[in-house]
Design a protein around this motif. Structure first.
Motif, PDB file in Angstrom:
ATOM      1  N   GLU A 133       0.822  -1.207   0.000  1.00 32.17           N
ATOM      2  CA  GLU A 133       0.000   0.000   0.000  1.00 32.17           C
ATOM      3  C   GLU A 133       0.860   1.262   0.000  1.00 32.17           C
ATOM      4  O   GLU A 133       0.480   2.283  -0.584  1.00 32.17           O
ATOM      5  CB  GLU A 133      -0.966  -0.023   1.188  1.00 32.17           C
ATOM      6  CG  GLU A 133      -1.978  -1.165   1.073  1.00 32.17           C
ATOM      7  CD  GLU A 133      -3.213  -0.985   1.929  1.00 32.17           C
ATOM      8  OE1 GLU A 133      -3.291   0.024   2.658  1.00 32.17           O
ATOM      9  OE2 GLU A 133      -4.099  -1.854   1.858  1.00 32.17           O
ATOM     10  N   ASP A 137       0.326   4.210  -3.151  1.00 32.40           N
ATOM     11  CA  ASP A 137      -0.075   5.602  -2.932  1.00 32.40           C
ATOM     12  C   ASP A 137       1.162   6.482  -2.895  1.00 32.40           C
ATOM     13  O   ASP A 137       1.726   6.756  -1.837  1.00 32.40           O
ATOM     14  CB  ASP A 137      -0.871   5.740  -1.635  1.00 32.40           C
ATOM     15  CG  ASP A 137      -1.377   7.172  -1.438  1.00 32.40           C
ATOM     16  OD1 ASP A 137      -1.180   8.001  -2.361  1.00 32.40           O
ATOM     17  OD2 ASP A 137      -1.935   7.458  -0.376  1.00 32.40           O
ATOM     18  N   HIS A 140       2.540   9.921  -0.806  1.00 32.82           N
ATOM     19  CA  HIS A 140       3.407  10.036   0.377  1.00 32.82           C
ATOM     20  C   HIS A 140       4.771  10.625   0.031  1.00 32.82           C
ATOM     21  O   HIS A 140       5.492  11.112   0.907  1.00 32.82           O
ATOM     22  CB  HIS A 140       3.571   8.672   1.058  1.00 32.82           C
ATOM     23  CG  HIS A 140       4.565   7.756   0.395  1.00 32.82           C
ATOM     24  ND1 HIS A 140       4.218   6.857  -0.577  1.00 32.82           N
ATOM     25  CD2 HIS A 140       5.910   7.609   0.569  1.00 32.82           C
ATOM     26  CE1 HIS A 140       5.287   6.183  -0.973  1.00 32.82           C
ATOM     27  NE2 HIS A 140       6.333   6.630  -0.289  1.00 32.82           N
ATOM     28  N   GLU A 293     -11.078   3.231  10.090  1.00 34.93           N
ATOM     29  CA  GLU A 293     -10.204   3.641   8.981  1.00 34.93           C
ATOM     30  C   GLU A 293     -10.983   4.451   7.954  1.00 34.93           C
ATOM     31  O   GLU A 293     -12.109   4.113   7.591  1.00 34.93           O
ATOM     32  CB  GLU A 293      -9.593   2.413   8.293  1.00 34.93           C
ATOM     33  CG  GLU A 293      -8.595   2.789   7.213  1.00 34.93           C
ATOM     34  CD  GLU A 293      -8.008   1.579   6.505  1.00 34.93           C
ATOM     35  OE1 GLU A 293      -6.796   1.373   6.621  1.00 34.93           O
ATOM     36  OE2 GLU A 293      -8.777   0.847   5.848  1.00 34.93           O
ATOM     37  N   SER A 295     -10.553   6.599   4.054  1.00 34.20           N
ATOM     38  CA  SER A 295      -9.755   6.617   2.844  1.00 34.20           C
ATOM     39  C   SER A 295     -10.042   7.888   2.056  1.00 34.20           C
ATOM     40  O   SER A 295     -11.131   8.466   2.163  1.00 34.20           O
ATOM     41  CB  SER A 295     -10.054   5.387   1.974  1.00 34.20           C
ATOM     42  OG  SER A 295      -9.658   4.201   2.624  1.00 34.20           O
ATOM     43  N   ASP A 299      -6.980   6.762  -2.682  1.00 41.17           N
ATOM     44  CA  ASP A 299      -6.815   5.388  -2.206  1.00 41.17           C
ATOM     45  C   ASP A 299      -7.618   4.375  -3.012  1.00 41.17           C
ATOM     46  O   ASP A 299      -7.579   3.177  -2.709  1.00 41.17           O
ATOM     47  CB  ASP A 299      -7.234   5.278  -0.733  1.00 41.17           C
ATOM     48  CG  ASP A 299      -6.345   6.097   0.184  1.00 41.17           C
ATOM     49  OD1 ASP A 299      -5.117   6.003   0.036  1.00 41.17           O
ATOM     50  OD2 ASP A 299      -6.881   6.825   1.038  1.00 41.17           O
ATOM     51  N   ASN A 300      -8.340   4.822  -4.024  1.00 43.53           N
ATOM     52  CA  ASN A 300      -9.199   3.924  -4.783  1.00 43.53           C
ATOM     53  C   ASN A 300      -8.419   2.734  -5.344  1.00 43.53           C
ATOM     54  O   ASN A 300      -8.858   1.582  -5.277  1.00 43.53           O
ATOM     55  CB  ASN A 300      -9.888   4.683  -5.925  1.00 43.53           C
ATOM     56  CG  ASN A 300     -10.929   3.843  -6.628  1.00 43.53           C
ATOM     57  OD1 ASN A 300     -11.602   3.023  -6.013  1.00 43.53           O
ATOM     58  ND2 ASN A 300     -11.060   4.027  -7.935  1.00 43.53           N
ATOM     59  N   ALA A 302      -5.512   1.471  -4.269  1.00 43.05           N
ATOM     60  CA  ALA A 302      -5.049   0.602  -3.180  1.00 43.05           C
ATOM     61  C   ALA A 302      -6.188  -0.263  -2.645  1.00 43.05           C
ATOM     62  O   ALA A 302      -5.976  -1.429  -2.298  1.00 43.05           O
ATOM     63  CB  ALA A 302      -4.448   1.443  -2.064  1.00 43.05           C
ATOM     64  N   LEU A 303      -7.385   0.299  -2.581  1.00 45.06           N
ATOM     65  CA  LEU A 303      -8.537  -0.479  -2.107  1.00 45.06           C
ATOM     66  C   LEU A 303      -8.887  -1.585  -3.097  1.00 45.06           C
ATOM     67  O   LEU A 303      -9.267  -2.698  -2.704  1.00 45.06           O
ATOM     68  CB  LEU A 303      -9.736   0.446  -1.881  1.00 45.06           C
ATOM     69  CG  LEU A 303      -9.563   1.465  -0.748  1.00 45.06           C
ATOM     70  CD1 LEU A 303     -10.756   2.408  -0.689  1.00 45.06           C
ATOM     71  CD2 LEU A 303      -9.378   0.765   0.599  1.00 45.06           C
ATOM     72  N   ARG A 306      -6.439  -4.299  -2.476  1.00 42.58           N
ATOM     73  CA  ARG A 306      -6.813  -5.055  -1.272  1.00 42.58           C
ATOM     74  C   ARG A 306      -7.820  -6.143  -1.623  1.00 42.58           C
ATOM     75  O   ARG A 306      -7.678  -7.305  -1.223  1.00 42.58           O
ATOM     76  CB  ARG A 306      -7.441  -4.115  -0.233  1.00 42.58           C
ATOM     77  CG  ARG A 306      -6.490  -3.407   0.661  1.00 42.58           C
ATOM     78  CD  ARG A 306      -7.270  -2.732   1.784  1.00 42.58           C
ATOM     79  NE  ARG A 306      -6.463  -1.799   2.552  1.00 42.58           N
ATOM     80  CZ  ARG A 306      -6.917  -1.086   3.565  1.00 42.58           C
ATOM     81  NH1 ARG A 306      -8.194  -1.204   3.929  1.00 42.58           N
ATOM     82  NH2 ARG A 306      -6.126  -0.254   4.229  1.00 42.58           N
TER      83      ARG A 306
END
Length: 320
Positions: A133, A137, A140, A293, A295, A299-300, A302-303, A306
């Motif tokens: 993750e 993203d 960062h 949590e 988001s 973050d779409n 990364a989700l 997942r």
């Protein structure tokens, strides 16, 4: 050498012919670590009582008797070596297939027309999903790497889209008309004008994430080159992961100084990622009450990863 992979102690070595071997690193006699033994020809001899095992895992000799005990063979793991990487399959042997390996050549590995640097292995005390993750993203970069990545402060504001195929999920960032930062000028001497730069984050498997992408002159659209960062991920245990990075570029192929600069940058950037990931792991392992949590839109991708990873795990469990 021994490396822990998915909770298994795996012995890694090469035969005299150079063939890569991966097998259990625990002697079945008294659980002595085989990496503390010695290689005898293409075999491995346990340093405790001399039990000797061939590269196929078969017990060949027990010095204290004429035969070998039943069920004394070691587990041998299927291995494929390609593009400078050794892939070890720790699952059901019948499910091992080289067809599952990603297209490494498309990323620049194993090709004479690309330059590749292999960075040193690091081990992170955190679950492997946190590393995945972190790589997906790249916003960062504007904060964790504010002082180490030239121009990184602009990454978080670049619009994001997600491209999904059967083989991968890519978080796409296309930087437009970005000032030529010091890194760009070093990579492309004479490039003073703004550039367009792709900041992809492509999830290909739990073992591999590619970041980076193509760069071009913003005004003319003239291609400058492509820089890929291939992140290779090997879970060691539920809360520890081995992390390898290869950098690959299709420009300045015969400029080793640029390659050394890439490695030097990595030694500054990686500790920042590791510190952040391990800090999150400590929180997750603490007794603190965690907030629900949330988001962001970014973050779409990364989700989606997942959910795909959960499906991949369930699919493997169903066939086990």
């Amino acid at each position: 050498m021994m490396r822990e992979i998915l909770g298994e102690r795996v012995l890694l070595y090469r035969t005299k012919a150079g063939e890569a071997v991966a097998m259990s690193a625990i002697c079945p006699h008294r659980a002595y670590p085989l990496e503390q033994g010695q290689r005898v020809g293409d075999a491995v001899q346990c340093g405790y009582h001399g039990f000797t095992f061939g590269p196929d895992g078969t017990c060949l000799r027990v010095p204290s008797q004429s035969g070998v005990p039943q069920k004394s063979s070691l587990r041998r793991y299927p291995v494929v070596e390609t593009a400078g990487l050794v892939w070890v399959w720790t699952g059901d042997v019948d499910m091992a297939s080289s067809a599952q390996l990603p297209d490494l050549a498309a990323m620049g590995l194993g090709r004479d027309d690309w330059a590749v640097e292999q960075h040193a292995l690091v081990t992170i005390n955190a679950r492997y999903t946190l590393l995945i993750e972190n790589l997906l993203d790249l916003s960062h970069v504007s904060f964790i790497h504010a002082t180490t990545i030239p121009g990184g402060e602009m990454v978080a504001s670049i619009p994001v889209s997600v491209e999904e195929t059967a083989q991968s999920i890519t978080v796409v960032r296309k930087g437009q008309n970005l000032p030529a930062n010091p890194l760009i000028k070093m990579q492309f001497p004479g490039q003073e004008d703004p550039v367009n730069q792709d900041f992809d984050a492509e999830y290909i498997s739990p073992a591999l994430v590619r970041t980076g992408g193509a760069m071009s002159d913003a005004a003319s659209g003239r291609p400058l080159g492509t820089q890929n960062y291939i992140h290779l991920i090997t879970p060691a245990s539920p809360t520890r992961v081995h992390y390898f990075v290869n950098t690959a570029r299709d420009f300045a192929v015969n400029n080793p100084a640029l390659g050394q600069m890439q490695i030097a940058m990595g030694t500054k950037i990686q500790p920042e990622d590791i510190a952040a990931i391990e800090a999150i792991e400590l929180v997750l392992q603490s007794d603190a009450t965690l907030p629900t949590e949330i988001s962001a839109r970014v973050d779409n991708g990364a989700l989606k990863v997942r959910r795909r990873l959960e499906m991949q795990i369930k699919s493997e469990q169903a066939t086990a």
